[in-house]
Motif scaffolding. Structure first.
Motif, short mmCIF file in Angstrom:
data_model
loop_
_atom_site.label_atom_id
_atom_site.label_comp_id
_atom_site.label_asym_id
_atom_site.label_seq_id
_atom_site.Cartn_x
_atom_site.Cartn_y
_atom_site.Cartn_z
N ARG A 126 -1.25 1.88 -15.71
CA ARG A 126 -2.29 0.93 -16.15
C ARG A 126 -2.95 0.20 -14.99
NH1 ARG A 126 -1.92 -0.59 -21.65
NH2 ARG A 126 -2.61 -2.70 -21.24
N LYS A 127 -2.37 0.37 -13.80
CA LYS A 127 -2.86 -0.31 -12.58
C LYS A 127 -2.92 -1.83 -12.80
CE LYS A 127 -5.38 3.55 -10.56
NZ LYS A 127 -4.79 4.60 -11.39
N GLU A 128 -1.82 -2.35 -13.33
CA GLU A 128 -1.74 -3.79 -13.60
C GLU A 128 -0.51 -4.38 -12.91
OE1 GLU A 128 -1.77 -4.82 -17.74
OE2 GLU A 128 -3.58 -3.66 -18.13
N ILE A 129 -0.69 -5.56 -12.35
CA ILE A 129 0.44 -6.27 -11.74
C ILE A 129 1.01 -7.22 -12.78
CG2 ILE A 129 1.06 -8.01 -10.01
CD1 ILE A 129 -0.90 -6.62 -8.08
N THR A 130 2.30 -7.11 -13.05
CA THR A 130 2.92 -8.00 -14.04
C THR A 130 3.49 -9.26 -13.39
OG1 THR A 130 5.07 -6.90 -13.90
CG2 THR A 130 3.54 -6.08 -15.57
N GLN A 131 3.79 -9.17 -12.11
CA GLN A 131 4.30 -10.35 -11.41
C GLN A 131 4.06 -10.24 -9.91
OE1 GLN A 131 8.54 -11.02 -11.20
NE2 GLN A 131 8.28 -13.16 -11.68
N LEU A 132 3.67 -11.36 -9.32
CA LEU A 132 3.50 -11.40 -7.86
C LEU A 132 4.13 -12.69 -7.37
CD1 LEU A 132 0.47 -10.28 -5.85
CD2 LEU A 132 1.50 -12.44 -5.28
N THR A 133 5.11 -12.57 -6.51
CA THR A 133 5.81 -13.74 -5.98
C THR A 133 5.61 -13.80 -4.47
OG1 THR A 133 7.48 -13.36 -7.67
CG2 THR A 133 8.04 -14.93 -5.96
N LEU A 134 5.21 -14.96 -4.00
CA LEU A 134 4.87 -15.12 -2.59
C LEU A 134 5.60 -16.33 -2.02
CD1 LEU A 134 2.64 -13.74 -0.72
CD2 LEU A 134 1.23 -15.68 -1.26
N THR A 135 6.28 -16.13 -0.90
CA THR A 135 6.92 -17.28 -0.24
C THR A 135 6.60 -17.23 1.25
OG1 THR A 135 8.95 -16.02 0.15
CG2 THR A 135 8.88 -17.36 -1.85
N GLY A 136 6.57 -18.38 1.89
CA GLY A 136 6.37 -18.44 3.34
C GLY A 136 4.90 -18.47 3.73
N GLU A 137 4.65 -18.19 5.01
CA GLU A 137 3.29 -18.28 5.57
C GLU A 137 2.63 -16.91 5.59
OE1 GLU A 137 3.29 -20.23 9.35
OE2 GLU A 137 4.77 -21.71 8.69
N TRP A 138 1.45 -16.82 4.99
CA TRP A 138 0.69 -15.56 4.95
C TRP A 138 -0.79 -15.85 5.18
CZ3 TRP A 138 2.72 -10.64 3.86
CH2 TRP A 138 4.06 -10.61 3.45
N SER A 139 -1.46 -14.94 5.87
CA SER A 139 -2.92 -15.04 5.99
C SER A 139 -3.54 -14.16 4.91
CB SER A 139 -3.37 -14.56 7.36
OG SER A 139 -3.04 -13.19 7.53
N ASP A 140 -4.81 -14.40 4.58
CA ASP A 140 -5.48 -13.65 3.50
C ASP A 140 -5.42 -12.14 3.73
OD1 ASP A 140 -6.01 -16.01 2.38
OD2 ASP A 140 -8.18 -16.01 2.73
N GLY A 141 -5.78 -11.74 4.93
CA GLY A 141 -5.81 -10.31 5.26
C GLY A 141 -4.44 -9.67 5.13
N LYS A 142 -3.44 -10.42 5.58
CA LYS A 142 -2.07 -9.89 5.55
C LYS A 142 -1.58 -9.75 4.11
CE LYS A 142 0.67 -11.51 8.88
NZ LYS A 142 1.70 -12.42 9.44
N ILE A 143 -1.96 -10.70 3.24
CA ILE A 143 -1.57 -10.63 1.82
C ILE A 143 -2.16 -9.37 1.19
CG2 ILE A 143 -1.91 -11.67 -0.46
CD1 ILE A 143 -1.57 -14.39 0.83
N THR A 144 -3.45 -9.12 1.46
CA THR A 144 -4.12 -7.94 0.90
C THR A 144 -3.40 -6.66 1.34
OG1 THR A 144 -6.19 -9.17 1.08
CG2 THR A 144 -6.37 -6.81 0.62
N ASN A 145 -3.10 -6.57 2.62
CA ASN A 145 -2.40 -5.39 3.15
C ASN A 145 -1.03 -5.23 2.49
OD1 ASN A 145 -4.52 -4.92 4.85
ND2 ASN A 145 -3.53 -5.79 6.67
N ALA A 146 -0.32 -6.35 2.36
CA ALA A 146 1.03 -6.32 1.80
C ALA A 146 1.01 -5.89 0.34
CB ALA A 146 1.68 -7.69 1.93
#
Lengths: 239, 260
Positions: B213-233
């Motif tokens: 379905r190409k759907e994310i059911t959960q996204l958990t983020l902790t710590g320091e991230w830049s926008d570009g790095k989040i997209t890549n991750a």
């Protein structure tokens, strides 16, 4: 305007898992497709919602056939239930479903207020599902559609064991499944199979009951030839 | 005599502790350099651990699954749908009850499993979007996850394993859910971190994803991230989830062909 038959899905008789796209409706126009268990429509596609083998019944009824330990009640299924409680108007019966089933005290041949059957807790009953709804408890009956008892009612003696719903379907399939055919040629026994994954076996001697029940339990993962050879080896040891 | 015997006695706990300390020191040194470094298990930054999954280890359950990713070992059992407790009010949708627990021997230090309540809630959040709760009103499906050995990235493995167990139990689902986590070390992003790597990460990101379905059911983020790095991750996680989903599909197909 000609109406062409829908092309059968390429996945028919293959294994599907939740999320698999079974049919693309964009390619079909003016056609009726019936969806059975394990399938749902999502926009222009038909998707699987449970794991199993996709089946097609001509002309265009699709469903997913799977084997589970739990049973989802369906109307006209024959089931083996165990009485867990008695109420003035109903017996509460465990049929391995999400909810307990009701068996009305009058749902027996010639059932009246005067001749209500007396079932103790733990009694094994062979019955037919007459009402099945996800928001209601299922309702059972010990009569066929004509009001006759037929083969339904209390099962006395014998031995009952649990199997998967897939195995119970295989045992009830026609033509007769190889395991029962092979056993029936050499041994005399009675068997009642519920679509809820319960099997009751009765035979003149306990050794026959053990052989039959063990053979059925082991047959789930065997092919037809494997089932026959297993029965032969079991009967050799018995004689 | 006794002193000599004592000196020669092998102490596995202290030896393991020393090894762990050495690994941490090495990791700290690499982090200071902020360069590519070889991971303890020989993987590259974008390689997941070898995965082994299996359905049906628990015979009493409606459905069950076992997953082994490197040193992390998880077993999940699904019971139900079964009637909800009498005290509960009527509900026209089913109820998903999730519980995550750790064995006392799961971690190097006895009984130091992660906060179970938090993991249970996160497992519930990740799965409830995929399970068709309306198909079993008035009833409950119980999902019990037990971490046998904790080797890092526990929650993503629990989620993937629970999804496999639900499918094995025949619970109606929109799609299989797979989950992968990544850790951030300076400018580097490493996928499927081990417990040693998790101990020194700058940040972590976990994605639970439904590939069909190409759907994310959960996204958990902790710590320091830049926008570009989040997209890549996130892209890295989604790609890994899609590949992991293929393993789950194979397992389910193997299980149903075995049943026939």
């Amino acid at each position: 305007m000609e109406s062409r038959k829908p092309p059968p899905s390429a996945l028919v008789d293959n294994h599907v898992v939740p999320g698999d796209v079974v049919l693309d409706l964009a390619e079909m126009t003016n056609q009726t497709i019936k969806l059975g268990a394990g399938l749902r429509q999502d926009c222009d596609t038909i998707q699987a919602t449970s794991a199993g083998r996709l089946r097609l019944s001509k002309p265009s009824k699709y469903w997913v056939e799977s084997s589970q330990k739990r049973y989802i009640p369906s109307v006209e299924d024959t089931v083996l239930g165990v009485v867990v409680d008695t109420k003035p108007d109903n017996f509460l019966v465990d049929i391995k479903g999400p909810n307990l089933a009701f068996l009305p005290v009058l749902a027996f041949e010639g059932g009246t207020r005067r001749n209500i059957p007396k079932f103790e807790i733990g009694t094994l009953i062979y019955a037919r599902v007459v009402k099945a709804n996800s928001i209601m408890n299922p309702e059972l009956s010990c009569m066929d559609a004509t009001g006759k008892a037929a083969e339904f009612g209390q099962l006395k003696d014998g031995y009952m064991f649990d199997t998967s719903t897939g195995l119970s379907r295989m045992l009830l399939s026609s033509p007769t499944c190889p395991i029962l055919e092979a056993l029936g040629k050499k041994l005399s026994f009675e068997i009642a199979v519920g679509l809820n994954g319960r099997v009751w076996v009765n035979a003149p001697s306990p050794s026959n009951v053990i052989v039959v029940s063990n053979a059925i339990i082991k047959s789930e993962s065997l092919s037809g030839i494997g089932q026959r050879s297993m029965v032969e080896s079991l009967l050799e040891r018995l004689s | 005599m006794s002193a000599a015997a004592t000196a020669g006695t092998y102490s596995p706990a202290s030896a393991a502790g020393e090894k762990r300390r050495e690994r941490k020191e090495e990791l700290r040194r690499h982090l200071a350099e902020d360069a590519d470094w070889p991971r303890a298990d020989g993987r590259s930054f974008h390689d997941c651990r070898p995965a082994f999954m299996q359905t049906g280890p628990t015979t009493a359950a409606s459905g069950s699954a076992y997953a082994e990713f490197g040193k992390t070992k998880v077993i999940v059992s699904v019971f139900g749908p079964r009637e909800s407790k009498k005290a509960m009010l009527y509900s026209d949708t089913g109820r998903l009850n999730c519980n995550v627990s750790y064995t006392t021997f799961a971690t190097p230090i006895r009984g130091q499993g992660t906060d179970n309540k938090e993991y249970s809630a996160m497992l519930h959040k990740a799965l409830e979007g995929a399970v068709m709760l309306h198909t079993f009103p008035k009833t409950t499906v119980d999902v019990f996850a037990l971490v046998l050995e904790s080797g890092g990235s526990d929650l993503p493995i629990i989620i993937s394993c629970a999804s496999l167990a639900l499918a094995d139990a025949g619970i109606m689902m929109y799609d299989l859910v797979t989950s992968v986590s990544v850790s951030c070390f300076g400018k580097n992003i490493i996928i499927d971190p081990t417990s040693d790597e998790e101990a020194w990460q700058d940040g972590s990101l976990m994605v639970a994803y439904m590939p069909a379905r190409k759907e994310i059911t959960q996204l958990t983020l902790t710590g320091e991230w830049s926008d570009g790095k989040i997209t890549n991750a996130v892209e890295l996680c989604m790609d890994a989830c899609s590949k992991l989903c293929d393993i789950l599909r194979e397992r389910l197909k193997d299980a149903s062909s075995l049943a026939e």
